[in-house]
Design an enzyme around this catalytic site. Structure first.
Site, PDB file in Angstrom:
ATOM      1  CB  SER A 238      -0.892   0.005   1.232  1.00  0.00           C
ATOM      2  OG  SER A 238      -0.118   0.358   2.362  1.00  0.00           O
ATOM      3  CE  LYS A 239      -1.911   6.521  -2.874  1.00  0.00           C
ATOM      4  NZ  LYS A 239      -3.187   7.172  -2.753  1.00  0.00           N
TER       5      LYS A 239
END
Ligand code: GLU
Length: 464
Positions: A238-239
Site C-alpha cells: 500500500s502507499k
C-alpha cells in the site's frame, strides 16, 4: 498464431497499481510468447466509481510499459444489453430466480443464522417462489448446493470448494445492473478467453463463476491466480510502502524497462538471472516459473535495475527523456552543449533520470555563485597562477576533443609542477559551482572551449 486468448480487465477506479501492472505484464508476455491474443477489457460497470480519467491513466501506463494489446479496449458499460439477455436466459431456464426479500428481512435472517452458529448465507426463501409480486427484486443465480467445484489452477494447483459454502449469488441488483461475478463470466466466455490470469484476490470468486459458465453452456476457461504483492513488512502493498502507482515511478525518473524487469521478477524467476529485456521475457516467460507465494516489493532492487538500464541505455534516447525533465525544471537547453554528450558523462553516476537531469543542469546554467565551502577551499588567491595557466593552455586548443583537453591539462601540470589534485578541484568549482561533477576532462570537452574559458575568467575575477 496459437489459440491462446488472455485478457487484462482493470476496473477504472484509480491509477494503474504495481500489482495490476504485473498482472497485465504476465498476460502480455504469455500472449506474445505463444503467439496468442491479448484483450484489454475495461470493467466499468460500477458507474459511480469508474472515471474516464482512470481509463486514460491505465491506458497511458500500459503504453509506457510497452504492453500493447490486440483487441480492445472493450468497455463493459457498453454491454449491458448482452448481460440483460443472459439474466433473462437464466430466469427462463429456471437457473436463476427473482428474490423479493427486503434488506431488513435479509439482515434478520443473517443475524438469526449467526446466532445459531451457522454461516450468514442466503437461505433460499425465494428459490421456489412462482408468483411475481409488484415489489423490488434482485435476481439470484441458483448455485449448486451439493458436491464440490474444483479447478486446476495453473499456478496454485488443484483448488476445491464445497458447494454448500456458496449461497445463491446476486447477478442483478434491484436497480437492474448486473454484478461483477456475472459479467466477468459472460465477457470472458463471449470474448473467447481460454486462460484467465489474475490476482489471487479473486480466487474465492472462481468457484462462484464456474457454475455460471456451466449454466450458460459456456466452456470453462483455465485459471492462473497470481500471488499478491506485499510490502517489506509482509503486509499487503500500500502507499505506506512508497508509491504504488506505476506512473509515479515514471515521474521519479524510472525507465519503463527497469519497471518491466522489476515487475516480472516479483513472482517469476529464471534461475539466478536478474536482467531481462522485454525480448528475453517473451522468449523465457512461462507460468511454470511463477511462484506460489507472495512477492515482496523492494524499492532498492527497482532502483538498482534502473541504475543498470541508465548505465547501459542508448544516450540519444536518454537525452530525449532528460530533455523533458529539464524543461519541467525550467532549464533552457537551447544554445547549450549537445544533450547526448551531456548524458554520456552522467550515465555512470545517475540512478534515475531525475537525478541525471539535476546533474546536467550546470552544463546549461553557468554557476551564479559558488558553493561557499568549496570556494573557500579551492578558489583562493594562491590558485590564481595555475588557473591563469589553465586558461592559457585551454585557449590554445584547436578543438575541445577529450584527447586535446587531456593534453592541455598535462601541459598545465608540467609547467606548474602541480599534480592534478591541486588543479582539478579549483577548475571544477569554477565550472560547476561545487565539488561534484563528472570527470573534469569530460566536462571541459562537453562544455566546449569558449564556455569553459568564460567560466574560468569569471572565477578568476572572483578570487580574493
Ligand atoms: N476488474 C477486476 C479488478 O480490477 C479484475 C477482474 C478479473 O480479472 O477477473 O480487480
Amino acid at each position: 498464431m496459437s489459440g491462446l486468448r488472455v485478457r487484462f480487465a482493470p476496473s477504472p477506479t484509480g491509477y494503474l497499481h504495481i500489482g495490476g501492472a504485473r498482472t497485465a505484464l504476465f498476460n502480455y508476455l504469455l500472449a506474445r510468447k505463444e503467439g496468442g491474443t491479448f484483450v484489454l477489457r475495461i470493467e466499468d460497470t460500477d458507474v459511480e466509481r469508474s472515471t474516464q480519467e482512470s481509463v486514460d491513466a491505465i491506458l497511458q501506463a500500459m503504453e509506457w510499459l510497452g504492453l500493447s494489446y490486440d483487441e480492445g479496449p472493450l468497455y463493459q458499460s457498453e454491454r449491458f444489453g448482452l448481460y440483460k439477455e443472459k439474466v433473462d436466459q437464466l430466469l427462463e431456464s429456471g437457473q436463476a430466480y427473482r428474490c423479493y426479500c427486503s434488506q431488513e428481512e435479509l439482515d434478520a435472517k443473517r443475524e438469526q443464522a449467526m446466532k445459531e452458529g451457522g454461516k450468514p448465507r442466503y437461505d433460499g426463501t425465494c428459490r421456489d417462489r412462482t408468483d411475481q409480486p409488484d415489489l423490488p427484486y434482485v435476481v439470484r443465480f441458483k448455485s449448486p448446493q451439493e458436491g464440490a467445484t474444483s479447478f486446476d489452477d495453473r499456478i496454485k494447483g488443484t483448488i476445491s470448494f464445497n458447494n454448500d459454502e456458496l449461497d445463491d449469488l446476486i447477478i442483478q441488483r434491484t436497480d437492474g445492473t448486473p454484478t461483477y461475478n456475472f459479467v466477468v463470466v459472460i465477457d470472458d466466455a463471449e470474448m473467447g478467453i481460454n486462460l484467465v490470469i489474475r490476482g489471487d484476490d479473486h480466487i474465492n470468486n472462481t468457484p462462484r463463476q464456474i457454475p455460471i459458465y456451466q449454466a450458460l453452456g459456456y466452456q470453462v476457461p483455465e485459471f492462473a491466480h497470481v500471488p499478491m504483492i506485499l510490502g517489506s513488512d509482509k503486509k499487503r502493498l500500500s502507499k505506506r510502502h512508497g508509491a504504488t502507482s506505476v506512473m509515479a515511478y515514471r515521474e521519479m525518473g524510472y525507465l519503463p524497462e527497469a519497471m518491466v524487469n522489476y515487475l516480472v521478477r516479483l513472482g517469476w524467476s529464471f534461475g539466478d538471472e536478474e536482467i531481462f529485456s522485454m525480448a528475453d521475457l517473451i522468449e523465457k516467460f512461462s507460468l511454470d516459473n511463477v511462484g506460489r507465494s507472495a512477492g515482496v516489493f523492494n524499492p532498492d532492487k527497482l532502483l538498482w535495475l534502473n541504475e543498470h538500464y541508465i548505465k547501459t541505455g542508448d544516450p540519444a534516447r536518454l537525452a530525449v527523456l532528460v530533455a523533458e525533465i529539464l524543461e519541467g525544471l525550467d532549464v533552457d537547453i537551447s544554445g547549450g552543449p549537445d544533450l547526448t554528450d551531456v548524458v554520456q558523462t552522467l550515465q555512470d553516476r545517475a540512478k534515475t533520470l531525475v537525478e541525471m537531469a539535476e546533474g546536467a543542469r550546470f552544463y546549461f546554467e553557468a554557476p551564479q555563485s559558488y558553493d561557499e565551502k568549496a570556494a573557500a577551499k579551492f578558489l583562493t588567491e594562491d590558485k590564481r597562477e595555475v588557473l591563469e595557466l589553465t586558461v592559457k593552455k585551454l585557449s590554445e586548443l584547436s578543438s575541445s576533443s577529450l584527447e586535446e583537453v587531456e593534453i592541455a591539462f598535462k601541459n598545465v601540470m608540467e609547467e606548474s609542477g602541480l599534480k592534478f589534485g591541486k588543479i582539478g578541484p579549483s577548475v571544477r568549482v569554477a565550472l560547476v559551482g561545487g565539488t561534484v561533477s563528472p570527470s573534469i576532462y569530460e566536462v571541459v570537452a562537453v562544455l566546449g572551449k569558449d564556455e569553459v574559458l568564460a567560466r574560468l575568467q569569471k572565477a578568476l575575477a572572483s578570487l580574493g
